[in-house]
Design an enzyme around this catalytic site. Structure first.
Site, PDB file in Angstrom:
ATOM      1  N   ARG A   1    -130.144  48.441  51.503  1.00 43.74           N
ATOM      2  CA  ARG A   1    -130.992  49.590  51.184  1.00 43.74           C
ATOM      3  C   ARG A   1    -130.501  50.283  49.927  1.00 43.74           C
ATOM      4  O   ARG A   1    -131.285  50.632  49.049  1.00 43.74           O
ATOM      5  CB  ARG A   1    -131.008  50.575  52.352  1.00 43.74           C
ATOM      6  CG  ARG A   1    -131.876  50.176  53.533  1.00 43.74           C
ATOM      7  CD  ARG A   1    -131.939  51.308  54.535  1.00 43.74           C
ATOM      8  NE  ARG A   1    -132.802  51.012  55.666  1.00 43.74           N
ATOM      9  CZ  ARG A   1    -132.393  50.434  56.785  1.00 43.74           C
ATOM     10  NH1 ARG A   1    -131.126  50.075  56.910  1.00 43.74           N
ATOM     11  NH2 ARG A   1    -133.236  50.203  57.781  1.00 43.74           N
TER      12      ARG A   1
ATOM     13  N   ASP B   1    -127.098  38.012  46.511  1.00 44.47           N
ATOM     14  CA  ASP B   1    -127.303  38.269  47.934  1.00 44.47           C
ATOM     15  C   ASP B   1    -127.648  36.944  48.594  1.00 44.47           C
ATOM     16  O   ASP B   1    -128.664  36.328  48.272  1.00 44.47           O
ATOM     17  CB  ASP B   1    -128.433  39.287  48.156  1.00 44.47           C
ATOM     18  CG  ASP B   1    -128.490  39.776  49.600  1.00 44.47           C
ATOM     19  OD1 ASP B   1    -128.594  38.915  50.497  1.00 44.47           O
ATOM     20  OD2 ASP B   1    -128.440  40.984  49.840  1.00 44.47           O
TER      21      ASP B   1
ATOM     22  N   ARG C   1    -117.901  49.960  50.990  1.00 46.97           N
ATOM     23  CA  ARG C   1    -116.726  50.130  51.831  1.00 46.97           C
ATOM     24  C   ARG C   1    -115.533  49.515  51.108  1.00 46.97           C
ATOM     25  O   ARG C   1    -115.660  48.480  50.451  1.00 46.97           O
ATOM     26  CB  ARG C   1    -116.909  49.474  53.206  1.00 46.97           C
ATOM     27  CG  ARG C   1    -117.871  50.209  54.130  1.00 46.97           C
ATOM     28  CD  ARG C   1    -117.329  51.563  54.570  1.00 46.97           C
ATOM     29  NE  ARG C   1    -118.178  52.239  55.544  1.00 46.97           N
ATOM     30  CZ  ARG C   1    -119.164  53.063  55.233  1.00 46.97           C
ATOM     31  NH1 ARG C   1    -119.442  53.297  53.952  1.00 46.97           N
ATOM     32  NH2 ARG C   1    -119.866  53.641  56.182  1.00 46.97           N
TER      33      ARG C   1
ATOM     34  N   ASP D   1    -115.610  55.215  45.117  1.00 47.28           N
ATOM     35  CA  ASP D   1    -115.879  56.295  46.067  1.00 47.28           C
ATOM     36  C   ASP D   1    -115.314  55.952  47.439  1.00 47.28           C
ATOM     37  O   ASP D   1    -115.249  56.799  48.307  1.00 47.28           O
ATOM     38  CB  ASP D   1    -117.387  56.541  46.169  1.00 47.28           C
ATOM     39  CG  ASP D   1    -117.713  57.781  46.989  1.00 47.28           C
ATOM     40  OD1 ASP D   1    -117.148  58.852  46.687  1.00 47.28           O
ATOM     41  OD2 ASP D   1    -118.518  57.674  47.928  1.00 47.28           O
TER      42      ASP D   1
ATOM     43  N   GLU E   1    -109.226  54.194  53.692  1.00 46.92           N
ATOM     44  CA  GLU E   1    -110.180  55.168  53.161  1.00 46.92           C
ATOM     45  C   GLU E   1    -109.481  56.298  52.411  1.00 46.92           C
ATOM     46  O   GLU E   1    -109.956  56.731  51.369  1.00 46.92           O
ATOM     47  CB  GLU E   1    -111.030  55.738  54.305  1.00 46.92           C
ATOM     48  CG  GLU E   1    -112.049  56.764  53.871  1.00 46.92           C
ATOM     49  CD  GLU E   1    -113.267  56.164  53.186  1.00 46.92           C
ATOM     50  OE1 GLU E   1    -114.323  56.794  53.226  1.00 46.92           O
ATOM     51  OE2 GLU E   1    -113.178  55.067  52.602  1.00 46.92           O
TER      52      GLU E   1
ATOM     53  N   HIS F   1    -115.245  59.629  48.958  1.00 46.26           N
ATOM     54  CA  HIS F   1    -116.391  59.218  49.779  1.00 46.26           C
ATOM     55  C   HIS F   1    -117.472  60.305  49.784  1.00 46.26           C
ATOM     56  O   HIS F   1    -117.920  60.771  50.838  1.00 46.26           O
ATOM     57  CB  HIS F   1    -115.939  58.896  51.212  1.00 46.26           C
ATOM     58  CG  HIS F   1    -116.871  57.958  51.922  1.00 46.26           C
ATOM     59  ND1 HIS F   1    -116.471  57.158  52.961  1.00 46.26           N
ATOM     60  CD2 HIS F   1    -118.191  57.696  51.752  1.00 46.26           C
ATOM     61  CE1 HIS F   1    -117.499  56.443  53.400  1.00 46.26           C
ATOM     62  NE2 HIS F   1    -118.551  56.758  52.678  1.00 46.26           N
TER      63      HIS F   1
END
Length: 342
Positions: free
Chosen positions: A172, A192, A253, A276, A281, A300
């Protein structure tokens, strides 16, 4: 006179502490109470061991409106919600709280992943354009020099005209990025494994093998989902293929990028990065990522924050309204899709 029958479905908010206060504006409260039988100030933070008021609302609930921090909907939780028929998630991934028991029971599920994709795509567009203009480099140098300088010479070769950007993943977010890139004079490559060439062309991109995409792109932007098969999708070989001076953008991610291999390229100065997300994380306090001059590191923040949360709430309430009127969800989530969704 006989009592008037209230046919509005019962709805319960279910999300982590403090989330509902940031997600829902008073106008959302008004719309919720017009569409459903609900107390917009009653929030189920823990449906596995709820207080009496939440337990009573859960027993009556036909719809759960969930967001970040929602309790996993296990068989035990669902047993306490015998009338539940739909979960409307006012955020992206449903993997954290939807369990096989939900699909076995046939509960309809909707997600606001499409609404959350827009701010991520906007952040990515800004990162791509700033990378082409070498904004990070020139801002740092300007801060150091603080005097007249031959910027035309130093930035010779920079710019966003007829450059190449590689998009990894027609998710998306990836599709939103492709849409936002259309007005610009970029050659757009796309990788993809689930896409055919004709579909890539319809999205305004050229379908390209991953290593070739990396080798041809001035900017590589990662938008694949986090799955076991995508761990370190961008590894040492892909990074080595990127041209000198190229930029890697990751808003997906951190696990999708081999961070050790990336750090080697960044500390050498050969590549730049806009990150980001990282793996882990929160980078360790001594991570070079905090100080490298060729890295823009953000905590993030590309996804929905502040007023952007209201977009996800609007999307969720649109889905509730469709459900109330007997219409199908605009953004349904199906169990068969989970293997390739974030």
């Amino acid at each position: 006179m006989p009592p008037t029958t209230d046919n509005r479905p019962a709805l319960l908010l279910a999300m982590g502490p403090g989330i509902a206060d940031r997600l829902l504006h008073p106008r959302h409260h008004a719309r919720l109470t017009a569409l459903t039988r609900t107390d917009p100030h009653l929030v189920g933070h823990d449906l596995a061991d709820p207080p009496p008021g939440v337990a009573a609302a859960l027993a009556e609930a036909e719809i759960l409106l969930t967001c970040w921090g929602a309790t996993p909907l296990t068989e035990e939780v669902l047993a306490a919600a015998p009338r539940l028929r739909a979960v409307v998630h006012a955020a992206g991934s449903v993997k954290h709280h939807l369990t096989p028991a939900c699909w076995e029971r046939g509960i309809a599920v909707s997600s606001a992943a499409a609404a959350n994709a827009l701010p991520v795509a906007e952040y990515t567009l800004a990162a791509v354009l700033f990378a082409g203009k070498r904004v990070l480099h020139s801002a740092r140098r300007y801060r150091v020099l603080r005097q007249d300088h031959d910027w035309l010479r130093e930035l010779d070769g920079a710019g966003n005209y007829r450059r190449t950007v590689g998009i990894v993943g027609a998710s998306r977010v990836g599709r939103r990025v492709l849409e936002l890139l259309r007005p610009f004079d970029w050659t757009v490559l796309l990788h993809d494994p689930y896409l055919e060439e004709a579909e890539a062309r319809a999205l305004g991109a050229h379908l390209t093998p991953l290593e070739a995409l990396c080798a041809r792109s001035d900017v590589v932007s990662v938008h694949a989902p986090q799955l076991p098969t995508t761990r370190h999708l961008i590894g040492a070989r892909e990074l080595a293929a990127m041209p000198d001076g190229a930029t890697l953008v990751n808003t997906s991610r951190g696990s999708l990028v081999d961070e050790a291999a990336l750090l080697a390229e960044l500390t050498s100065g050969r590549l730049s990065a806009v990150l980001d997300v990282t793996d882990p994380e929160l980078p360790p306090r001594d991570s070079p990522l905090y100080d490298l001059p060729n890295v823009l590191l953000t905590p993030h923040v590309a996804g929905s924050h502040g007023t952007e949360l209201y977009r996800m709430a609007d999307h969720a309430l649109d889905e509730v309204e469709r459900l109330v009127h007997g219409e199908p969800f605009a953004e349904p989530v199906h169990a068969a899709d989970l293997t390739r969704l974030a």
